[in-house]
Scaffold this motif. Sequence first.
Motif, mmCIF file in Angstrom:
data_model
loop_
_atom_site.group_PDB
_atom_site.id
_atom_site.type_symbol
_atom_site.label_atom_id
_atom_site.label_comp_id
_atom_site.label_asym_id
_atom_site.label_seq_id
_atom_site.Cartn_x
_atom_site.Cartn_y
_atom_site.Cartn_z
ATOM 1 N N ARG A 32 -2.261 16.694 -3.692
ATOM 2 C CA ARG A 32 -1.850 16.689 -2.293
ATOM 3 C C ARG A 32 -1.969 15.301 -1.669
ATOM 4 N N VAL A 33 -3.051 14.621 -1.990
ATOM 5 C CA VAL A 33 -3.279 13.257 -1.483
ATOM 6 C C VAL A 33 -3.555 12.375 -2.688
ATOM 7 N N GLY A 34 -2.516 11.704 -3.154
ATOM 8 C CA GLY A 34 -2.650 10.860 -4.330
ATOM 9 C C GLY A 34 -3.270 9.519 -3.990
ATOM 10 N N PRO A 35 -3.376 8.650 -4.985
ATOM 11 C CA PRO A 35 -4.000 7.339 -4.742
ATOM 12 C C PRO A 35 -3.290 6.498 -3.699
ATOM 13 N N ASP A 36 -1.977 6.740 -3.515
ATOM 14 C CA ASP A 36 -1.231 5.947 -2.537
ATOM 15 C C ASP A 36 -1.628 6.280 -1.105
ATOM 16 N N THR A 294 -6.688 4.093 -10.977
ATOM 17 C CA THR A 294 -5.248 4.220 -10.752
ATOM 18 C C THR A 294 -4.648 2.877 -10.338
ATOM 19 N N GLY A 295 -3.408 2.667 -10.759
ATOM 20 C CA GLY A 295 -2.681 1.477 -10.343
ATOM 21 C C GLY A 295 -2.903 0.254 -11.209
ATOM 22 N N TYR A 296 -3.542 0.419 -12.363
ATOM 23 C CA TYR A 296 -3.836 -0.719 -13.244
ATOM 24 C C TYR A 296 -3.335 -0.447 -14.656
ATOM 25 N N ASP A 297 -2.943 -1.511 -15.356
ATOM 26 C CA ASP A 297 -2.698 -1.416 -16.792
ATOM 27 C C ASP A 297 -4.042 -1.358 -17.510
ATOM 28 N N ASN A 298 -4.148 -0.473 -18.485
ATOM 29 C CA ASN A 298 -5.390 -0.332 -19.266
ATOM 30 C C ASN A 298 -6.610 -0.263 -18.352
ATOM 31 N N PRO A 299 -6.661 0.735 -17.473
ATOM 32 C CA PRO A 299 -7.708 0.763 -16.436
ATOM 33 C C PRO A 299 -9.120 0.904 -16.978
ATOM 34 N N ARG A 306 -7.283 -9.635 -14.931
ATOM 35 C CA ARG A 306 -6.295 -8.883 -14.158
ATOM 36 C C ARG A 306 -6.279 -9.328 -12.691
ATOM 37 N N TRP A 307 -7.339 -10.022 -12.255
ATOM 38 C CA TRP A 307 -7.428 -10.436 -10.855
ATOM 39 C C TRP A 307 -6.895 -11.849 -10.621
ATOM 40 N N GLU A 308 -6.390 -12.491 -11.674
ATOM 41 C CA GLU A 308 -5.884 -13.859 -11.522
ATOM 42 C C GLU A 308 -4.691 -13.933 -10.573
ATOM 43 N N ASN A 309 -3.856 -12.896 -10.576
ATOM 44 C CA ASN A 309 -2.617 -12.949 -9.796
ATOM 45 C C ASN A 309 -2.557 -11.903 -8.694
ATOM 46 N N THR A 310 -3.701 -11.386 -8.316
ATOM 47 C CA THR A 310 -3.729 -10.423 -7.223
ATOM 48 C C THR A 310 -5.091 -10.500 -6.545
ATOM 49 N N ALA A 311 -5.202 -9.868 -5.390
ATOM 50 C CA ALA A 311 -6.469 -9.828 -4.657
ATOM 51 C C ALA A 311 -6.941 -8.389 -4.575
ATOM 52 N N ALA A 312 -8.241 -8.212 -4.587
ATOM 53 C CA ALA A 312 -8.806 -6.869 -4.571
ATOM 54 C C ALA A 312 -8.319 -6.071 -3.359
ATOM 55 N N ARG A 313 -8.119 -6.748 -2.226
ATOM 56 C CA ARG A 313 -7.710 -6.031 -1.012
ATOM 57 C C ARG A 313 -6.319 -5.420 -1.151
ATOM 58 N N ASN A 314 -5.538 -5.877 -2.124
ATOM 59 C CA ASN A 314 -4.188 -5.350 -2.312
ATOM 60 C C ASN A 314 -4.131 -4.232 -3.353
ATOM 61 N N GLU A 315 -5.255 -3.917 -3.955
ATOM 62 C CA GLU A 315 -5.271 -2.949 -5.052
ATOM 63 C C GLU A 315 -6.115 -1.731 -4.689
ATOM 64 N N HIS A 316 -6.177 -0.783 -5.613
ATOM 65 C CA HIS A 316 -7.023 0.394 -5.421
ATOM 66 C C HIS A 316 -8.458 -0.004 -5.754
#
Length: 431
Positions: A32-36, A294-299, A306-316
Amino acid sequence: MLSWLPARVVALRAKVFEKVNGDNAITFPNDRVGPDRFQELYSHPAANGRSRGAGLSDLFWYWLSPGPEVHQEHLEAGPRYDDVARATRTFLAGSSDALSAAATRCTAKVLDEVLGGRVTAVRLRDLMMPVWAEYFYELVFGEPCPRLARDLIVGHATDVVNSLKCTSLRHPARRDRLTRYLKVRLADVRHPMPETLSEAEQVHYLQGTYFNTAVVQMAEAMAHLLLALAQHPEAAQRVDDDRYFAHVLDETFRLYPLFGIAHRITTADIELDEQTSFPAGSVLCFSYPAYHATGYDNPHEFDPGRWENTAARNEHHIPFGVAANRPCPAWRLSPIVMRACAREVLHRVALHSSVTHTRSLPSRGPCLLVRNGPVPRKRLALMRVRDRWEDVWRSVVQLVLGTAMVLHAHRLRPAGRYFDTHDTQGCPVRH
């Protein structure tokens, strides 16, 4: 070697704890309420009840006693929470340099006591407990921690976390010894205490906030960090690289979040859309491990890159909760002091471990601290075998003790009984 048993027992324990939640509890993310939409629901203004009306509250209050009624995490919204939160922010404030220096000093003191020969076997959580007992004592009292106080704090914090992990029953008398000590020292704290709390409640506030939650969570966090570095030496070699170390911390918090489930009670009806609504009184259980996977390759792999090209605030990624719903008050302090502590450890020893690294870490993180020389491979092989065997019998112990404590907490109803006679601000009510 009965390797199948721990997973079966964990599944059975999950069913036991589901019974505690009752029929009005819902765990997210789900269909009903997914990770998004996980953070959208978590941040909703009506998802703000903390204790009253949830079966899980009885269990957490049982584990956190004494004083769960004034524990910052479990206080209902209102003037009393605002007063307590202000006090906590004051105690945790300080310059980055000063906070780091204290963490380095406390870590060095404990390592000086522990390190013996070339190889020292430790349980990382046990190694870190006295470090953070020393640290938060200094933060509260503004002076070095006496050994008596440290032993009382460590004994209390260890009893709390062992009962939380169901590896041991709780021992109220052990906890009471720290309560009595803090009552004598109450006038010596370095900052004003919450004025809305009685003297007894102020003692419980100190005990629960700084010498329970702070010590336990920092010891757990450092055990996860050091164990990850022990099993990924390429990451340990870059401990002095600030940017990369931030990625290591983000990945450690993602893969091994300190919170399993955070529960909130809805204080009004929530309607996310026409098909998704939750009535007032619903118990919303937010699963950090499930969301962080959720939302990651090979979580399930440890990968700081994996954080080289993104910021934690933009991810799950919400290791300290969400800003709109009371994030952990140590969100700023923790990364600063963890970096200082980890550097002090790694500048002195190399870390090696062959154990299974799980989020709950009931093993307390067996590890070898090695000063110079080759890796003791035979000891690592023995460590691996012992860890697998301990995992089997410990899982049975957790099932038995966990069930016993669930039943005991259900019978005592500490949260339920409190709200039978008090309102949300701790004032007695007449019926």
